[in-house]
Motif scaffolding. Structure first.
Motif, PDB file in Angstrom:
ATOM      1  N   LYS A  53       0.949  -1.276  -0.012  1.00  0.00           N
ATOM      2  CA  LYS A  53       0.031  -0.027   0.056  1.00  0.00           C
ATOM      3  C   LYS A  53       0.724   1.212   0.096  1.00  0.00           C
ATOM      4  CE  LYS A  53      -3.825  -2.111   2.469  1.00  0.00           C
ATOM      5  NZ  LYS A  53      -4.607  -2.364   3.770  1.00  0.00           N
ATOM      6  N   LYS A  56       1.084   3.814  -2.870  1.00  0.00           N
ATOM      7  CA  LYS A  56       0.179   5.094  -3.180  1.00  0.00           C
ATOM      8  C   LYS A  56       1.018   6.222  -2.705  1.00  0.00           C
ATOM      9  CE  LYS A  56      -2.548   5.095   1.164  1.00  0.00           C
ATOM     10  NZ  LYS A  56      -3.917   4.840   1.542  1.00  0.00           N
ATOM     11  N   TYR A  57       1.823   6.312  -1.702  1.00  0.00           N
ATOM     12  CA  TYR A  57       2.251   7.627  -1.405  1.00  0.00           C
ATOM     13  C   TYR A  57       2.896   8.190  -2.660  1.00  0.00           C
ATOM     14  CZ  TYR A  57       0.907   5.376   3.132  1.00  0.00           C
ATOM     15  OH  TYR A  57       0.089   5.078   3.961  1.00  0.00           O
ATOM     16  N   ALA A 178      -3.783   9.772  -0.121  1.00  0.00           N
ATOM     17  CA  ALA A 178      -2.648   9.362  -0.193  1.00  0.00           C
ATOM     18  C   ALA A 178      -1.995   8.954   1.109  1.00  0.00           C
ATOM     19  CB  ALA A 178      -1.516  10.159  -0.925  1.00  0.00           C
ATOM     20  N   ASP A 181      -5.011   5.660   5.849  1.00  0.00           N
ATOM     21  CA  ASP A 181      -5.073   4.165   5.879  1.00  0.00           C
ATOM     22  C   ASP A 181      -6.378   3.802   5.563  1.00  0.00           C
ATOM     23  OD1 ASP A 181      -5.147   1.371   6.200  1.00  0.00           O
ATOM     24  OD2 ASP A 181      -4.330   1.450   8.573  1.00  0.00           O
ATOM     25  N   ASP A 182      -6.451   3.196   4.453  1.00  0.00           N
ATOM     26  CA  ASP A 182      -8.152   2.968   3.878  1.00  0.00           C
ATOM     27  C   ASP A 182      -8.960   1.822   4.719  1.00  0.00           C
ATOM     28  OD1 ASP A 182      -6.668   1.111   2.579  1.00  0.00           O
ATOM     29  OD2 ASP A 182      -7.234   1.786   0.702  1.00  0.00           O
ATOM     30  N   LYS A 188     -11.390   6.603   7.291  1.00  0.00           N
ATOM     31  CA  LYS A 188     -12.290   7.068   6.100  1.00  0.00           C
ATOM     32  C   LYS A 188     -13.432   7.591   6.319  1.00  0.00           C
ATOM     33  CE  LYS A 188     -13.393   3.305   3.837  1.00  0.00           C
ATOM     34  NZ  LYS A 188     -13.857   1.843   3.409  1.00  0.00           N
ATOM     35  N   GLU A 209      -9.457   8.757  -6.207  1.00  0.00           N
ATOM     36  CA  GLU A 209      -8.892   7.623  -5.604  1.00  0.00           C
ATOM     37  C   GLU A 209      -8.274   6.416  -6.753  1.00  0.00           C
ATOM     38  OE1 GLU A 209     -12.383   6.448  -3.396  1.00  0.00           O
ATOM     39  OE2 GLU A 209     -12.480   8.274  -2.142  1.00  0.00           O
ATOM     40  N   ARG A 210      -8.914   6.578  -7.551  1.00  0.00           N
ATOM     41  CA  ARG A 210      -8.279   5.496  -8.623  1.00  0.00           C
ATOM     42  C   ARG A 210      -6.866   5.968  -8.935  1.00  0.00           C
ATOM     43  NH1 ARG A 210     -13.656   5.144 -10.807  1.00  0.00           N
ATOM     44  NH2 ARG A 210     -13.391   7.037 -12.197  1.00  0.00           N
ATOM     45  N   VAL A 212      -4.888   7.647  -7.386  1.00  0.00           N
ATOM     46  CA  VAL A 212      -3.721   7.573  -6.188  1.00  0.00           C
ATOM     47  C   VAL A 212      -3.630   6.058  -6.105  1.00  0.00           C
ATOM     48  CG1 VAL A 212      -3.566   7.032  -3.641  1.00  0.00           C
ATOM     49  CG2 VAL A 212      -4.674   9.624  -4.795  1.00  0.00           C
ATOM     50  N   HIS A 213      -4.328   5.319  -6.086  1.00  0.00           N
ATOM     51  CA  HIS A 213      -4.108   3.642  -5.951  1.00  0.00           C
ATOM     52  C   HIS A 213      -3.534   2.998  -7.270  1.00  0.00           C
ATOM     53  CE1 HIS A 213      -5.665   3.140  -2.186  1.00  0.00           C
ATOM     54  NE2 HIS A 213      -6.787   4.048  -2.416  1.00  0.00           N
TER      55      HIS A 213
END
Length: 215
Positions: A53, A56-57, A178, A181-182, A188, A209-210, A212-213
């Motif tokens: 994860k 994503k940063y 980013a 923590d999702d 959230k 969000e897309r 970022v991920h």
């Protein structure tokens, strides 16, 4: 204040991880996030399971461009005509001078709020973050500002008031996505509050969000 320089260096930390990824060697989470200001913001000192994860940063390295790309995808999905833009409704990287400094400060505020959304940053971590920000070249004014932001009540409406354009709103949300923590319900919930305050509809949120991920 030299907020723009500090944000640029944080983005470079994230970008260094992306270059590692592009080179096929994967991302070294410990070297990217372990001891620096970005690491403290994303909570590596709080024992989060970052793993893949952490990729994503890297979105922070292309923050403005990615937010702009998400907006374009959103417009295409709606088959909407192009909207007129203003001098401030531009990606962060295209701004200069006072506009860039103001936008950078707003993004830093959003990042700090996102990092605090789970309520787990304690006095020791605040002090450590202050030291890391100083090491990046913060002046006294910016250092004092960070201290205030670390202690201020979380206020999504106040952060949203920093957004001087739709593009700024998208960047504030993308930076927050980013950082959080999702898998954490509190974080959230913070994103939900922020999106509402920024007047981002669900489709725009999903597009951001897309991006970022996908980084």
């Amino acid at each position: 204040m030299n907020a723009q320089r500090i944000l640029s260096q944080l983005m470079q930390q994230a970008g260094s991880g992306q270059r590692q990824k592009a080179g096929g060697s994967g991302i070294d989470v410990k070297s990217l996030l372990g001891g620096g200001a970005l690491g403290l913001l994303v909570g590596s000192k709080r024992g989060r399971s970052l793993g893949g994860k952490a990729i994503k940063y890297g979105a922070l390295a292309g923050l403005g461009a990615l937010a702009w790309k998400a907006w374009q995808a959103h417009q295409e999905q709606k088959s909407a005509p192009a909207e007129a833009t203003t001098a401030t409704d531009q990606p962060l990287e295209q701004l200069s001078g006072e506009r860039q400094e103001t936008r950078s400060l707003s993004i830093l505020r959003a990042m700090i709020a996102a990092a605090r959304a789970d309520g787990h940053i304690d006095a020791v971590e605040r002090a450590a973050l202050g030291e890391q920000i100083d090491a990046l070249g913060a002046d006294d004014e910016l250092h004092a500002w960070v201290e205030r932001e670390m202690s201020a009540p979380l206020d999504a409406e106040a952060i949203a008031r920093d957004a001087d354009s739709p593009q700024a709103a998208r960047e504030l949300y993308l930076a927050s996505v980013a950082i959080i923590d999702d898998q954490n319900p509190m974080e959230k919930a913070w994103l939900d509050q922020l999106a509402q305050a920024l007047s981002l509809d669900s489709e725009m949120r999903q597009a951001l969000e897309r991006e970022v991920h996908a980084v």
